[in-house]
Design a protein around this motif. Structure first.
Motif, PDB file in Angstrom:
ATOM      1  N   GLU A  15      13.788  43.554  35.624  1.00  0.00           N
ATOM      2  CA  GLU A  15      14.109  43.917  37.004  1.00  0.00           C
ATOM      3  C   GLU A  15      12.941  44.636  37.664  1.00  0.00           C
ATOM      4  O   GLU A  15      12.688  44.483  38.846  1.00  0.00           O
ATOM      5  CB  GLU A  15      15.336  44.817  37.032  1.00  0.00           C
ATOM      6  CG  GLU A  15      16.610  44.131  36.662  1.00  0.00           C
ATOM      7  CD  GLU A  15      17.072  43.215  37.761  1.00  0.00           C
ATOM      8  OE1 GLU A  15      17.296  43.686  38.878  1.00  0.00           O
ATOM      9  OE2 GLU A  15      17.193  42.002  37.492  1.00  0.00           O
ATOM     10  N   LEU A  16      12.257  45.460  36.873  1.00  0.00           N
ATOM     11  CA  LEU A  16      11.144  46.205  37.458  1.00  0.00           C
ATOM     12  C   LEU A  16       9.993  45.283  37.855  1.00  0.00           C
ATOM     13  O   LEU A  16       9.352  45.524  38.872  1.00  0.00           O
ATOM     14  CB  LEU A  16      10.653  47.283  36.490  1.00  0.00           C
ATOM     15  CG  LEU A  16      11.571  48.500  36.377  1.00  0.00           C
ATOM     16  CD1 LEU A  16      11.034  49.467  35.359  1.00  0.00           C
ATOM     17  CD2 LEU A  16      11.739  49.189  37.710  1.00  0.00           C
ATOM     18  N   ARG A  64      17.376  37.572  41.283  1.00  0.00           N
ATOM     19  CA  ARG A  64      18.619  38.269  40.956  1.00  0.00           C
ATOM     20  C   ARG A  64      19.694  37.294  40.488  1.00  0.00           C
ATOM     21  O   ARG A  64      20.507  37.611  39.637  1.00  0.00           O
ATOM     22  CB  ARG A  64      19.132  39.024  42.193  1.00  0.00           C
ATOM     23  CG  ARG A  64      18.668  40.466  42.225  1.00  0.00           C
ATOM     24  CD  ARG A  64      19.631  41.313  41.445  1.00  0.00           C
ATOM     25  NE  ARG A  64      19.018  42.559  41.056  1.00  0.00           N
ATOM     26  CZ  ARG A  64      19.606  43.751  41.214  1.00  0.00           C
ATOM     27  NH1 ARG A  64      20.780  43.833  41.752  1.00  0.00           N
ATOM     28  NH2 ARG A  64      19.001  44.838  40.811  1.00  0.00           N
ATOM     29  N   ILE A 107      20.832  49.131  44.961  1.00  0.00           N
ATOM     30  CA  ILE A 107      20.859  47.772  44.419  1.00  0.00           C
ATOM     31  C   ILE A 107      21.085  47.809  42.914  1.00  0.00           C
ATOM     32  O   ILE A 107      21.539  46.853  42.312  1.00  0.00           O
ATOM     33  CB  ILE A 107      19.536  47.046  44.753  1.00  0.00           C
ATOM     34  CG1 ILE A 107      19.469  46.763  46.231  1.00  0.00           C
ATOM     35  CG2 ILE A 107      19.406  45.762  43.988  1.00  0.00           C
ATOM     36  CD1 ILE A 107      18.152  46.185  46.664  1.00  0.00           C
ATOM     37  N   GLY A 108      20.787  48.950  42.304  1.00  0.00           N
ATOM     38  CA  GLY A 108      20.977  49.054  40.862  1.00  0.00           C
ATOM     39  C   GLY A 108      19.720  48.673  40.119  1.00  0.00           C
ATOM     40  O   GLY A 108      19.772  47.991  39.090  1.00  0.00           O
ATOM     41  N   LEU A 109      18.598  49.099  40.635  1.00  0.00           N
ATOM     42  CA  LEU A 109      17.337  48.791  39.955  1.00  0.00           C
ATOM     43  C   LEU A 109      17.192  49.676  38.727  1.00  0.00           C
ATOM     44  O   LEU A 109      17.447  50.874  38.795  1.00  0.00           O
ATOM     45  CB  LEU A 109      16.180  49.041  40.918  1.00  0.00           C
ATOM     46  CG  LEU A 109      14.863  48.469  40.437  1.00  0.00           C
ATOM     47  CD1 LEU A 109      14.805  46.986  40.721  1.00  0.00           C
ATOM     48  CD2 LEU A 109      13.709  49.178  41.092  1.00  0.00           C
ATOM     49  N   PHE A 139      21.606  51.889  38.051  1.00  0.00           N
ATOM     50  CA  PHE A 139      21.553  50.797  37.078  1.00  0.00           C
ATOM     51  C   PHE A 139      22.321  51.153  35.821  1.00  0.00           C
ATOM     52  O   PHE A 139      23.100  50.353  35.295  1.00  0.00           O
ATOM     53  CB  PHE A 139      20.102  50.474  36.716  1.00  0.00           C
ATOM     54  CG  PHE A 139      19.981  49.627  35.485  1.00  0.00           C
ATOM     55  CD1 PHE A 139      20.312  48.291  35.517  1.00  0.00           C
ATOM     56  CD2 PHE A 139      19.571  50.177  34.278  1.00  0.00           C
ATOM     57  CE1 PHE A 139      20.222  47.512  34.389  1.00  0.00           C
ATOM     58  CE2 PHE A 139      19.485  49.398  33.138  1.00  0.00           C
ATOM     59  CZ  PHE A 139      19.813  48.056  33.195  1.00  0.00           C
TER      60      PHE A 139
END
Lengths: 733, 102, 543
Positions: free
Chosen positions: A150-151, A181, C422-424, C430
């Motif tokens: 995700e990062l 996503r 967003i839940g990063l 997250f």
């Protein structure tokens, strides 16, 4: 070097870019141009450390599996969630790939981005990207991988949208993030299945769990599903069909970013993930992976043929090559798939940096002429750059040859291995479409890459701008030279036509599959452990008696006997039947790929260099195909109309529903009660209050009447008193 | 028949009635005050009469003297009030002096 | 245990704002310009001071909190307990002897909420700087609200809980109704009546429970041994008990809010002033889910079992529905940023519902952690919208664009909060969402996977908003400085007071994203105890 040192150094490698990011992001104004030096220095140290780590892993601990450590992150009482890092041969190679390309891009950007007003921020973003990418690489579990997964998505978002003033850049960054996503949703669903079933995120634990016959929901289909869901992450990140649409748009970012993220490293993360989960992919999942890869490789190649934007051609080429790698892993040619990842990283990074060099030169030339209308990225505006930019041309030529799969290059070695793998897969499983797509894509790759080369570098300059370009300085050409040198075969194997004897293929071995035999291709099962295999097979076969793979299981019995013969014939050379078949297919594949690449190059020269045929006439002859290719198979339009349109439409509908119906009910109830309230109020006013008022009025009437008597005159009161007294006297006396 | 208690009482009643009539009917504050004096005097006559005929003896006399003193004091205060009323209203008409009402 | 003059830390933290309230009450507002300015500043800094003290106490409580004690239904392991008889009436008709205690204490479920309330109340005071009208009244109401919220989280007596629950309604009504936006009356009334509607059910159930168990003590109520025979809620799994659970659930669900009881939220958020939006989203919404865990779950465990799947379904629908509404909102009428965030709250609280429905340790831990994180993250979001509203006097996203160059630091803060929402990974959101998903998957795989759509849609609407407001070109009308006179805003970017409010939250969000155990360890024991308790007691009947 001990194992602890390797892990410690890996941690340092991971954290250094983060440190760089933190320093730069908070000191943007203070650092200014120095941010570039700082970032490059950090990456330089990182690169040196990576080489040390990789060297000691690949030399000292070559035979070992993963050197890893883990620690508890969250303790839930009943369950513990652990994270950790690990270094195996795969990681060691990836470390060098990531840090080297990142380092070169850092250098390159010092010149390329020199005039940008957000120069320090660019370096900060590069730092956080490198950090995230390294995080993926040294993860030894799914959770870590997802976190950094995700990062990198975030860093990609930031870097694609680096020039956010442009709507197209902002849109592209958003598209990239959201498309990724969607893939990540699948990835996470896969992780949930894995964690739910095996209670751990660690690769080792999960594969051991799979090998022990423990299946998600006790069903082989669910193991396939888990594999495919995990692979969804790769579909998103590696821009595979059907989620490939974001990558070409991502070219809106600065070109060094395209080289680093969207060609060499981040998009390769998907391939890396597929490598990682390879041991738990079932036969069905592998077929799925192979077909996705094949479709992507073929489709993207067809699109790349007609694109006119320099970077778009390269973008579709990237998509196509990524499809290649995925396809390779899908067919079981794991080593070659990963090999192609590495070789592709060098030459694609070089291609992109070369395109950056061209665009930079074009941009400067355009600036010189105050021309802001000519697109500096359109190959129709170029031509003849061979003369003005010789060094860029030479390096570009080198890597174009490599990507086309000409012998004596790294690209030939890896591509040849993949094609041999697809052929072997085709002959063993009957899925012949995959090698056909593979060879088709190989031919097209040679064609469109040379088209790009000829159109932009050969011939005469098509615009004034192109003729006034100049070669760039060493910061730009240096990385190009280094990367193009890395495409020479000797770095991987001394034998220029067979990589299997090289260090690379010896270090990166296809891991043994842990999937129960009934769910796996017989030809992928290890041959040197039949006894163990047979036991596992019977166990699972009874377990899944009704499974659709009984057919496969039957094959397996035969394969085992056959495998035993194969082993006696070839000694320990082949680990399984597939490798053996691949060995057989090596020369046919090589010859076919040489022929087809040669044909592609020849056609390309005929069309564009010698103008034997006219590309326009050709395009007119097959107009529908040309249109489809030019419009990228209408994927964007289709998605716009279907997925995005439907989602937004549904969202709008729901929004209306929310406001009109749900809130309407709430307000309706309120209105009804207000209506009742109004009625009750009226009743209250007229009837009940009327009664009360009547009482009050009566009292008031009497009050008013008696009030008259109260004159306030003492004399009157006196008279009343006396009269009263007299009356009293009259009655009493 | 000699003059007895009854006669005095009749005089006293007449005097009282005149006084009440005066208070009730006059508008002039001075005249109201005079009516009041008549009532007081009718009471005095009663006291004297009862002292002579009713066996009150010396107490009746004492009461009369009290009443006379009180009357004198009362007249002094009352006249002062009336004088003040006159200064404020330029008249001493009791019907018009009703500002405490309401 | 530490006491100050015999007053325990929980009483202190709850009623400390009362002192501030009285002091503010005593300070006259002043007649002329200068005196008014002085008094306004006094009110502000007094509130800051008292909420800061509260925060300090909360941190002291956090430091002294023993993670190993489960609490939940065990009075002996409740921490910082204070118990004093409060209302004692004898020989009442029908009710008999009424005995209500001032019974407070915390365990792993309420302790994070105390911390959250203290943090949010503290930072929201800085967002109150923009309040210019009737400042005295505002801060008094603000502190009263603070008392009500703290009280809800510390109460272990149902009656006391109810009192605090209602106490908090009153200041909220005025805070929205007086200091709100154009449709403030409508929003305030809607909020008030909606919540009151829910409270009625709670009150009825509370009375019913009194007849059944003869106590308002929540721990005793949860103990099946205390249920008397032949009362309304006697026995297990009876229709009355199921209805009672539904009643309680609706009462709490309105507060959460879950679909379909959520429509008051967008209105209240859009109309409420910034600090109140912050508190509303940051703390008030959590009371609903907290109430479920504290009251509904332990007292009606068999009903939880019975309705578990429905609750998970509600959670799933809330997640997807809220996200879709936030996304769809951008084409209908004015695209209000606050409304977008309000709908995102519906979606994010859906994760909490899903988590607590799952009844797994990962799910419930994730849910409570999500309550905490949603509090901090949404507080940031609303404050950020407040910053821009104070300057531009509009929240319509169509009016903006290209602010990134005008306000770089602000954009950075906005990006942090948006990506947190967003839940990063690397941010607290997250961790909690992942825990909820991992936990819920074990119980309801299908619902969980569908809920995953919320992640994608969340990214879609958040990034869309980010792009609309910050990227692209700056509209002509904002090209100049915000305040040409330079009196209110010295420079274009976010100012010091606003940063003071935002930075602590950003630090908390990122810190907990990397080291979640600093909160999750507090609740591990309690969560497992709760799950154990509900699971064991839920087995009683053949439902």
């Amino acid at each position: 070097m001990t194992k602890e040192t390797i892990l410690l150094l890996s941690t340092v490698i991971l954290l250094l870019p983060l440190l760089g990011f933190t320093i730069i992001i908070f000191n943007q104004k203070r650092l200014g141009k120095a941010a570039g030096y700082l970032g490059s220095a950090v990456l330089g140290i990182d690169l040196i450390l990576s080489i040390i780590v990789a060297f000691s892993k690949l030399v000292t601990f070559a035979g070992e599996g993963m050197i890893q450590t883990k620690f508890d992150w969250i303790n839930l009482g009943t369950k513990t969630i652990s994270i950790g890092i690990g270094v195996d041969n795969l990681t060691a190679v990836m470390l060098i790939v990531v840090t080297l390309i990142s380092f070169l891009v850092h250098l390159f950007s010092m010149e390329y981005m020199a005039e940008d007003k957000r120069f320090p921020r660019f370096y900060a973003y590069l730092g956080i990207f490198t950090f995230s990418m390294l995080g993926i690489v040294i993860a030894n579990n799914f959770l870590n991988m997802y976190i950094f997964w995700e990062l990198v998505g975030l860093s990609s978002y930031l870097l694609i949208g680096f020039w956010y003033e442009k709507d197209s850049a902002a849109n592209a960054s958003k598209k990239a993030f959201i498309t990724n996503r969607i893939g990540d949703l699948g990835f996470f669903a896969g992780i949930m299945i894995v964690f739910f079933t095996y209670g751990s995120f660690m690769f080792d634990d999960v594969f051991a769990g799979v090998a022990s016959g423990l299946l998600p929901f006790d069903s082989g289909t669910m193991l396939t599903a888990a594999g495919i869901l995990l692979f969804c992450g790769a579909i998103g990140k590696s821009a595979q069909f059907p989620l490939h649409v974001w990558l070409p748009d991502a070219m809106e970012g600065p070109t060094p970013v395209s080289a680093l993220i969207h060609a060499a490293t981040m998009v390769a993360a998907g391939v890396y993930l597929t490598c990682r989960i390879f041991p738990m992919l079932t036969a069905d999942a592998l077929i799925f992976v192979a077909y996705i890869g094949a479709i992507t490789a073929f489709m993207a190649a067809t699109i790349a043929i007609t694109q006119n934007d320099f970077k778009k051609v390269l973008a579709y080429s990237t998509v196509s090559q990524l499809g290649y790698m995925i396809m390779a892993i899908g067919v079981g040619a794991y080593t070659n798939g990963f090999f192609h990842l590495v070789t592709h990283a060098w030459f694609k990074a070089c291609l992109f940096l070369g395109s950056g060099s061209v665009i930079h030169a074009m941009h400067h030339a355009a600036h010189h002429f105050h021309d802001h209308h000519t697109d500096p990225q359109d190959i129709r505006n170029m031509g003849g750059l061979r003369k003005t930019m010789p060094l860029t041309y030479i390096t570009f030529l080198f890597v174009t040859i490599a990507i086309s799969g000409v012998p004596f290059t790294s690209g030939f070695l890896s591509k040849d291995g993949i094609l041999a793998g697809t052929l072997a897969f085709g002959s063993l499983s009957g899925h012949w479409l995959i090698p056909i797509a593979g060879f088709g894509a190989a031919g097209m790759t040679a064609f469109y890459m040379f088209r790009l080369l000829i159109e932009s570098f050969h011939g005469k300059a098509k615009t004034n701008i192109a003729s006034h370009t100049h070669e760039n300085n060493k910061l730009i050409t240096g990385p190009l030279v280094l990367l193009s040198v890395l495409t020479i075969w000797v770095f991987y194997s001394f034998n220029p036509i067979d990589a299997t004897s090289g260090w690379f293929q010896k270090s990166i071995k296809t891991p043994a599959t842990s999937v129960p035999a009934a769910l796996q291709f017989d030809f992928l099962m290890p041959l040197n452990a039949e006894g163990h295999n047979a036991a596992a097979h019977t166990e699972v076969a009874t377990h899944n008696a009704t499974n659709s793979h009984t057919e496969l299981a039957k094959h397996e019995a035969a394969a085992n006997t056959h495998g035993a013969e194969a082993k006696s014939a070839h000694g320990s050379h082949a680990l399984n039947k597939f490798e053996e078949e691949m060995h057989h297919m090596h020369y046919p594949a090589m010859i076919a790929s040489l022929l087809i690449a040669g044909l592609g190059i020849l056609l390309s020269f005929c069309f564009y260099q010698f103008k034997v045929f006219s590309p326009d006439n050709m395009a007119n002859m097959i107009k529908p195909f040309y249109k489809i290719s030019l419009n990228k198979w209408y994927f964007d339009e289709i998605y716009d109309k279907t997925v995005i349109g439907l989602t937004l439409g549904f969202a709008k509908l729901l929004s209306w529903f929310d406001g009109a119906v749900i809130d309407g009910i709430v307000n309706g109830v309120a209105t009804v009660f207000r209506g009742i309230g109004w009625f009750v109020g009226k009743f209250d006013n007229i009837v009940i209050d009327g009664f009360v008022n009547l009482t009050a009025q009566t009292t008031g009437f009497f009050g008013a009447a008696f009030r008259k008597v109260q004159t306030g005159r003492i004399q009157a009161y006196l008279i009343f008193t006396i009269v009263g007294l007299m009356i009293l006297f009259y009655f009493l006396v | 028949m000699g003059i007895g208690l009854t006669h005095y009482l009749i005089i006293s009643i007449l005097l009282f009635a005149l006084g009440v009539f005066g208070i009730a009917t006059r508008k002039n504050a001075i005249l109201v005050l005079m009516g009041l004096e008549l009532i007081l005097n009718s009471a005095n006559i009663n006291f004297i009469a009862f002292a002579r005929f009713g066996g009150m003896n010396i107490e009746g006399h004492v009461a009369v003297i009290f009443v006379i003193i009180l009357a004198a004091a009362e007249v002094a205060v009352a006249l002062a009030i009336i004088l003040n009323i006159y200064q404020n209203f330029r008249h001493v008409d009791v019907d018009e002096i009703n500002q405490l009402k309401d | 245990m530490f006491n100050i003059f015999g007053i325990g830390p929980l009483t202190l933290i709850t009623f400390l704002p009362l002192i501030g309230l009285l002091i503010i009450l005593a300070i006259p507002a002043g007649k002329d310009e200068k005196a008014r300015e002085l008094s306004t500043n006094l009110y502000r800094w007094l509130t800051v001071g008292f909420t800061f003290l509260q925060l300090v106490i909360a941190i002291v409580i956090y430091m002294n909190f023993n993670n190993a004690l489960p609490g939940i239904n065990d009075a002996n392991t409740m921490q910082f307990v204070e118990k004093t008889p409060w209302i004692q009436l004898h020989g009442l008709p029908i009710f008999g002897d009424l005995k209500i205690d001032y019974y407070v204490g915390i365990d792993g479920i309420s302790a994070p909420m105390i911390l959250l309330t203290a943090i949010v109340c503290f930072v929201a005071t800085f967002a109150s700087w923009s309040i210019k009208k009737a400042v005295k009244g505002f801060f008094m109401m603000y502190l009263l609200l603070d008392i009500g919220m703290m009280g809800v989280f510390i109460s272990l007596d149902f009656f006391l809980f109810y009192v605090f629950w209602e106490l908090m309604l009153l200041p909220m009504y005025f805070l929205i109704g007086i200091w709100g936006g154009p449709r403030k009356e409508y929003a305030a009334i809607k909020f008030f009546i909606y919540t009151l509607f829910g409270s009625v059910f709670m009150l009825l159930v509370m009375i019913g429970l009194w007849f059944t168990s003869g106590t308002f003590n929540l721990l005793d109520l949860a103990n099946p041994a205390n249920i008397r025979p032949d009362q309304i809620f006697s026995g297990f799994g009876t229709t009355w008990r199921l209805w009672a659970f539904v009643g309680l659930f609706v009462g709490f669900a309105i507060k959460v809010p879950t679909v379909p009881f959520h429509t008051w939220l967008p209105d209240a958020h859009v109309e409420a002033p910034t600090p109140i939006s912050v508190i509303l989203a940051g703390v008030l919404l959590k009371m609903g889910t907290y109430g479920m865990l504290r009251i509904a779950w332990p007292i009606f465990p068999e009903a939880v079992k019975y309705f578990q799947e429905w609750i998970a379904l509600i959670g799933m629908v809330s997640i997807v529905y809220g996200a879709l509404c936030a996304l769809g909102q951008h084409k209908v009428g004015k695209r209000d940023l606050k409304k977008l965030i309000a709908y995102s709250s519906v979606s994010h609280m859906g994760y909490v519902m899903l988590g607590i429905a799952s009844m797994t340790s990962a799910g419930v831990t994730g849910a409570i952690f999500q309550m905490f994180n949603h509090g901090t993250i949404t507080a940031m979001l609303f404050m950020i919208v407040g910053v821009i509203y104070d300057r531009a006097h509009t929240r319509s996203m169509d009016d903006f664009g290209g602010l990134a160059n005008k306000m770089p630091v602000y954009t950075g803060m906005m990006a942090i909060s948006f990506f947190a929402a967003i839940g990063l990974p690397g941010m607290s959101g997250f961790v909690s969402e992942a825990l909820v998903f991992l936990g819920a998957f074990a119980t309801y795989p299908l619902y969980t996977v569908i809920s995953g759509l919320g992640i994608v849609l969340g990214a879609a609407y958040m990034l869309w908003a980010l792009q609309r407001v910050f990227f692209g070109k700056l509209p002509e009308k904002w090209s100049g400085p915000w305040d040409p006179s330079g009196k209110l805003y010295k420079h274009d970017d976010i100012n010091g007071i606003e940063l003071t409010a935002l930075i602590p939250l950003a630090v908390v969000v990122i810190f907990l994203g990397i080291f979640p155990t600093y909160i999750t360890n507090m609740m591990t024991e309690s969560v497992n105890q709760l799950i154990h308790f509900v699971t064991v007691n839920g087995q009683f009947t053949g439902l």
